[in-house]
Scaffold this active site. Structure first.
Site, PDB file in Angstrom:
ATOM      1  N   GLU A   1       1.380  10.604 -10.996  1.00  0.00           N
ATOM      2  CA  GLU A   1       1.604  11.840 -10.243  1.00  0.00           C
ATOM      3  C   GLU A   1       1.258  13.126 -10.991  1.00  0.00           C
ATOM      4  OE1 GLU A   1       5.548  11.627  -8.579  1.00  0.00           O
ATOM      5  OE2 GLU A   1       5.133   9.740  -7.555  1.00  0.00           O
TER       6      GLU A   1
ATOM      7  N   GLU B   1       4.258   3.328  -4.840  1.00  0.00           N
ATOM      8  CA  GLU B   1       5.684   3.643  -4.958  1.00  0.00           C
ATOM      9  C   GLU B   1       6.247   3.900  -3.573  1.00  0.00           C
ATOM     10  OE1 GLU B   1       7.061   6.721  -7.523  1.00  0.00           O
ATOM     11  OE2 GLU B   1       5.823   6.100  -9.243  1.00  0.00           O
TER      12      GLU B   1
END
Length: 369
Positions: free
Chosen positions: A180, A311
Site C-alpha cells: 500500500e 487483503e
C-alpha cells in the site's frame, strides 16, 4: 543400452514450468491452472521475524500456521519481510545498505522459510516493504525511495543476494514489493503526465499515513526492484499490493499508475514491471465503494493481467461473510484470494478457505510442490 541411457537422461531433466508461472492470463503450476487461495500472515513480531537470527526464534510460531493453512485447503501465504527497515536490511549511518542483515542469517532464513512452506505445499509471497504506516523515524525506507544511490545499494547488497539465494525454489510463489504505497502518497497533485498525476485520488483516502511521496519516486523504487529480481531470477513473478483499485485501473475515471508504461517511464528499466496485480479491499461504514472487487468482475478493470484480491476480511466486508467473500472472488474472474489475517482471525479466515477448496472451474486449489 543406448535407449536406457537416453531414458535416464530424460528422467533427470527437471520438468519445465515446475514452479508457479502465468500462462494465457492464468496462474499455472505443474501444467494445471491454479487459483491462489490463502491468507496473510504479515508478522509474528512486527519487523523482527527475519534476519539477525530472528527466524529461528519465530519459526516454531510460523510453521504451525503453514500446517493449519494446508489443512484448511489453502495453497498460498503472504508474509512481510523488511517492513520499514527496522532490522533488515543492514544500513550504515548514512542510510546506505551494507548487507541483507547484520548477523548474516538472512539468506538462510529465507531459504528455510521456503523449505518449511514446501513441506506443507504452500506457496510463499514475501512482501518486502510497507507504506501503510509512517514509523520510519530512522528514514531508512525514506532514503531508498528518494535517493537513487541508496536504492542501488539495497539492490546490490541485499535484494539481489536474497533473490539469488532462493531463485527457482518451488515454494516461492512470487515477490510482493510493497504494501500500500498510497498510504504515504501525496494526493491531489497535478501533473501533465497522467502516470504521476494524483488529482483523481483527491478525497480518496490516499495519504492517510502522511503526504510524503510523489508517484515518480514510488514508481522508480518499484521499477528498479522488479527489474533486479527478474534479472537475477528470470522466472520470478513480481507484484505489489494497492490499498484500493482506484490507483490501479484506467477505468472508473481513474489512472492505472502501475501499468508497464508508468513503471518504465519512472524508472527506465524494461524488466521492471508487474506480472500480476493485487488489490486490497475493505468496506467503509458497512458499504463498498464504487470500484471494490466485491462489486465487480475482474474484467471490469481492463488490466489484462491476473488480479489477486490480496487483503480483505469479514470485519469490513460490506455485510458479506468470509465464505461469501472467498466464493465471490473465486467466481468472478479473479486469480486469487488472500484474507487478512491468519493469526488475528485465523479460524474465521480458514472457514472461507475451506469452503472453496474443492472448486475447479476457475482453477484448482490443492497443489503439490
Amino acid at each position: 543400452m543406448k535407449i536406457a541411457c537416453v531414458f535416464l537422461l530424460v528422467a533427470l531433466v527437471p520438468l519445465a514450468h515446475s514452479r508457479l508461472h502465468i500462462q494465457n492470463g492464468h496462474f499455472v503450476l505443474n501444467g494445471q491452472r491454479v487459483f491462489l487461495s490463502g491468507g496473510n500472515l504479515p508478522w509474528m513480531s512486527y519487523a523482527y521475524d527475519f534476519g539477525d537470527g530472528q527466524w529461528q526464534r519465530n519459526k516454531n510460531r510460523i510453521e504451525p500456521e503453514f500446517k493449519k493453512l494446508h489443512d484448511a485447503g489453502g495453497n498460498s501465504m503472504r508474509l512481510w519481510i523488511h517492513i520499514q527497515g527496522e532490522t533488515t536490511p543492514a544500513f550504515n549511518d548514512q542510510g546506505f545498505v551494507t548487507g541483507p542483515d547484520k548477523q548474516g542469517t538472512m539468506l538462510d532464513d529465507m531459504k528455510d522459510l521456503l523449505d518449511t512452506a514446501k513441506k506443507y505445499n504452500i506457496l510463499v509471497f514475501p512482501c518486502l516493504w510497507n507504506a501503510a504506516v509512517n514509523q520510519d523515524s530512522h528514514n531508512r525506507l525514506d532514503g531508498l525511495i528518494k535517493d537513487q544511490h541508496k536504492l542501488q545499494s539495497y539492490i546490490d547488497k541485499a535484494l539481489k543476494p536474497i533473490v539469488n539465494h532462493v531463485k527457482g525454489h518451488v515454494a516461492l510463489g512470487g515477490w510482493d514489493l510493497m504494501n500500500e504505497p498510497e498510504g504515504m502518497m501525496i494526493p491531489d497533485k497535478h501533473n501533465a503526465e497522467k502516470c504521476y498525476d494524483t488529482t483523481a485520488l483527491k478525497n480518496s483516502g490516499a495519504g492517510w499515513a502522511g503526504n510524503k511521496y510523489l508517484y515518480q519516486d514510488i514508481l522508480r523504487f518499484l521499477n528498479w526492484q522488479a527489474d533486479a529480481i527478474k534479472t537475477t531470477d528470470p522466472g520470478a513473478l513480481v507484484t505489489m499490493g494497492v490499498w484500493n483499485p482506484k490507483s490501479n485501473t484506467d477505468h472508473f475515471n481513474m489512472n492505472n499508475h502501475y501499468s508497464d508504461h508508468c513503471l518504465r517511464l519512472a524508472g527506465g528499466k524494461q524488466k521492471g514491471v508487474f506480472d500480476f496485480y493485487q488489490f486490497h479491499s475493505y468496506s467503509w461504514q458497512g458499504k463498498w465503494d464504487e470500484v471494490a472487487p466485491f462489486t465487480h468482475q475482474a474484467s471490469d478493470y481492463g488490466l489484462h493481467k491476473p488480479i489477486v484480491v490480496g487483503e480483505f476480511w469479514e470485519q469490513d466486508g460490506g455485510g458479506m461473510t468470509i465464505t461469501q467473500m472467498f466464493n465471490y472472488v473465486y467466481n468472478h474472474g479473479y486469480a486469487g484470494a488472500w484474507s487478512w489475517h491468519l493469526v488475528q482471525r485465523g479460524d474465521n479466515q480458514r472457514k472461507g478457505i475451506t469452503n472453496i477448496k474443492d472448486k475447479t472451474s476457475n482453477g484448482k486449489i490443492p497443489i503439490s510442490l
